[in-house]
Motif scaffolding. Structure first.
Motif, PDB file in Angstrom:
ATOM      1  N   GLY A 139     -24.934 -16.970  -9.445  1.00 56.38           N
ATOM      2  CA  GLY A 139     -24.885 -17.042  -7.993  1.00 56.38           C
ATOM      3  C   GLY A 139     -23.707 -17.880  -7.534  1.00 56.38           C
ATOM      4  O   GLY A 139     -23.266 -18.796  -8.244  1.00 56.38           O
ATOM      5  N   LEU A 140     -23.207 -17.581  -6.340  1.00 59.81           N
ATOM      6  CA  LEU A 140     -22.051 -18.322  -5.819  1.00 59.81           C
ATOM      7  C   LEU A 140     -22.439 -19.331  -4.748  1.00 59.81           C
ATOM      8  O   LEU A 140     -21.567 -19.905  -4.088  1.00 59.81           O
ATOM      9  N   GLY A 141     -23.758 -19.542  -4.563  1.00 60.60           N
ATOM     10  CA  GLY A 141     -24.207 -20.640  -3.705  1.00 60.60           C
ATOM     11  C   GLY A 141     -24.236 -20.305  -2.218  1.00 60.60           C
ATOM     12  O   GLY A 141     -23.895 -19.205  -1.795  1.00 60.60           O
ATOM     13  N   TRP A 142     -24.637 -21.321  -1.436  1.00 59.95           N
ATOM     14  CA  TRP A 142     -24.906 -21.096  -0.006  1.00 59.95           C
ATOM     15  C   TRP A 142     -23.668 -20.709   0.784  1.00 59.95           C
ATOM     16  O   TRP A 142     -23.763 -20.073   1.823  1.00 59.95           O
ATOM     17  N   ARG A 143     -22.510 -21.079   0.303  1.00 59.78           N
ATOM     18  CA  ARG A 143     -21.301 -20.723   1.059  1.00 59.78           C
ATOM     19  C   ARG A 143     -21.065 -19.218   1.079  1.00 59.78           C
ATOM     20  O   ARG A 143     -20.272 -18.698   1.862  1.00 59.78           O
ATOM     21  N   PHE A 144     -21.717 -18.515   0.165  1.00 54.27           N
ATOM     22  CA  PHE A 144     -21.472 -17.082  -0.015  1.00 54.27           C
ATOM     23  C   PHE A 144     -22.775 -16.315   0.157  1.00 54.27           C
ATOM     24  O   PHE A 144     -23.014 -15.345  -0.553  1.00 54.27           O
ATOM     25  N   TRP A 145     -23.646 -16.771   1.086  1.00 50.95           N
ATOM     26  CA  TRP A 145     -24.947 -16.129   1.237  1.00 50.95           C
ATOM     27  C   TRP A 145     -24.905 -14.826   2.008  1.00 50.95           C
ATOM     28  O   TRP A 145     -25.794 -14.009   1.857  1.00 50.95           O
ATOM     29  N   TRP A 146     -23.950 -14.690   2.921  1.00 53.26           N
ATOM     30  CA  TRP A 146     -23.770 -13.438   3.654  1.00 53.26           C
ATOM     31  C   TRP A 146     -25.045 -13.046   4.401  1.00 53.26           C
ATOM     32  O   TRP A 146     -25.476 -11.909   4.378  1.00 53.26           O
ATOM     33  N   GLY A 147     -25.751 -14.001   5.004  1.00 50.98           N
ATOM     34  CA  GLY A 147     -26.949 -13.675   5.767  1.00 50.98           C
ATOM     35  C   GLY A 147     -28.215 -14.223   5.151  1.00 50.98           C
ATOM     36  O   GLY A 147     -29.275 -13.634   5.289  1.00 50.98           O
ATOM     37  N   GLY A 148     -28.134 -15.359   4.477  1.00 47.29           N
ATOM     38  CA  GLY A 148     -29.334 -15.975   3.904  1.00 47.29           C
ATOM     39  C   GLY A 148     -29.428 -15.736   2.410  1.00 47.29           C
ATOM     40  O   GLY A 148     -28.714 -14.894   1.866  1.00 47.29           O
ATOM     41  N   PRO A 149     -30.330 -16.474   1.732  1.00 52.30           N
ATOM     42  CA  PRO A 149     -30.409 -16.400   0.276  1.00 52.30           C
ATOM     43  C   PRO A 149     -30.781 -15.015  -0.242  1.00 52.30           C
ATOM     44  O   PRO A 149     -30.463 -14.669  -1.379  1.00 52.30           O
ATOM     45  N   TRP A 150     -31.431 -14.189   0.601  1.00 51.78           N
ATOM     46  CA  TRP A 150     -31.805 -12.828   0.170  1.00 51.78           C
ATOM     47  C   TRP A 150     -30.589 -11.904   0.150  1.00 51.78           C
ATOM     48  O   TRP A 150     -30.693 -10.769  -0.311  1.00 51.78           O
ATOM     49  N   ALA A 151     -29.469 -12.375   0.673  1.00 55.89           N
ATOM     50  CA  ALA A 151     -28.236 -11.574   0.591  1.00 55.89           C
ATOM     51  C   ALA A 151     -27.173 -12.388  -0.148  1.00 55.89           C
ATOM     52  O   ALA A 151     -26.020 -12.435   0.255  1.00 55.89           O
ATOM     53  N   ALA A 152     -27.607 -13.037  -1.216  1.00 59.67           N
ATOM     54  CA  ALA A 152     -26.694 -13.898  -1.966  1.00 59.67           C
ATOM     55  C   ALA A 152     -25.655 -13.074  -2.722  1.00 59.67           C
ATOM     56  O   ALA A 152     -25.933 -11.975  -3.186  1.00 59.67           O
TER      57      ALA A 152
END
Ligand SMILES: C[S@@+](CC[C@H](N)C(=O)[O-])C[C@H]1O[C@@H](n2cnc3c(N)ncnc32)[C@H](O)[C@@H]1O
Length: 253
Positions: free
Chosen positions: A214-227
């Motif tokens: 995973g690339l973390g919260w900076r790259f969530w693209w709409g929340g953790p379900w779109a990580a």
């Protein structure tokens, strides 16, 4: 990370934040008209989704890729290919690590996938970032790359392969990335959704050190379900076969 970006890189899938904003307005109207305070919770949730999306596309993905490329320890003489480079968010960061090398971007310039997407916009950004002398741009489909076998040291891609509509098409893009890599060359592919399948395809194609994280919260693209996940792999230095893979063709991940 201090990351000055002088170019203008647009918004990924611009219809997505527009839809989220419309949903927020609907929730707000329902909260007022129907006197339903529960709608305020839904509204707050969708605001968080919108914030995450806009942060990723405007800032987060740039910061994450700057770190990934810094840690890649490029020599400066590499040929780097960016699949679906769009307006150059990753391509131009990569170009800054080059001295005698080239950063090559290939794209179909689809504005549904990125606002203001065009080869001219990317050329302008390259000039603004001071790397126009180190890049080449090609109009082409990543499922049929217009490049020779074994012609790149590094292949990168960010949020682009999932835009191909079918699993078979995405498999083809992965096979093309492997084909154009030199023996010993490296792949770094960030994407949403089908990244486990990319991992499987790369392993089946004989790539080494295939990994996914995973690339973390900076790259969530709409929340953790779109990580967003990063898939990395290295092409074997020894002879590499173009033999077809044994993955189940019906696997539709
Ligand atoms: C969400 S944008 C990401 C652009 C860029 N990588 C970034 O991170 O800013 C996806 C890009 O993939 C491109 N794209 C979609 N399908 C493609 C295909 N089959 N071949 C080449 N590019 C494609 C789109 O035109 C768009 O520029």
């Amino acid at each position: 990370m201090n990351l000055p970006r002088r170019g203008s890189y647009g918004i990924d899938a611009p219809y997505a934040p527009a839809v989220i904003a419309a949903i927020i307005v609907v929730f707000a109207v329902l909260a007022i008209v129907a006197h339903n305070p529960g709608m305020l919770v839904s509204m707050a949730f969708m605001l968080a989704v919108l914030g995450s999306y806009l942060y990723t596309t405007l800032r987060g993905k740039h910061v994450v890729w700057a770190g990934l490329l810094a840690r890649a320890k490029l020599r400066g003489d590499e040929r780097i290919l960016d699949l679906g480079c769009g307006r150059g968010a990753v391509l131009l960061l990569a170009a800054k690590h080059l001295s005698t090398g080239r950063a090559v971007g290939v794209d179909l310039w689809r504005s549904v996938d990125q606002s203001g997407n065009s080869i001219e916009a990317t050329q302008r950004n390259a000039a603004t970032e001071g790397v126009a002398d180190r890049i080449d741009l090609h109009t082409g489909d990543m499922t049929a790359l217009p490049f020779d076998d074994r012609s790149f040291d590094v292949v990168v891609s960010s949020l682009a392969v999932h835009n191909i509509g079918t699993p078979a098409g995405r498999d083809q893009a992965i096979a093309e990335a492997v084909r154009v890599l030199r023996p010993g060359g490296r792949l770094m592919l960030a994407d949403i959704r089908a990244t486990r399948r990319y991992q499987d395809r790369l392993a089946a194609l004989g790539m080494l050190d295939v990994a996914r994280r995973g690339l973390g919260w900076r790259f969530w693209w709409g929340g953790p379900w779109a990580a967003t996940h990063l898939v990395t792999a290295t092409k074997p230095a020894a002879a590499w076969s173009d033999a077809p893979t044994e993955l189940d063709e019906n696997d539709s991940r």
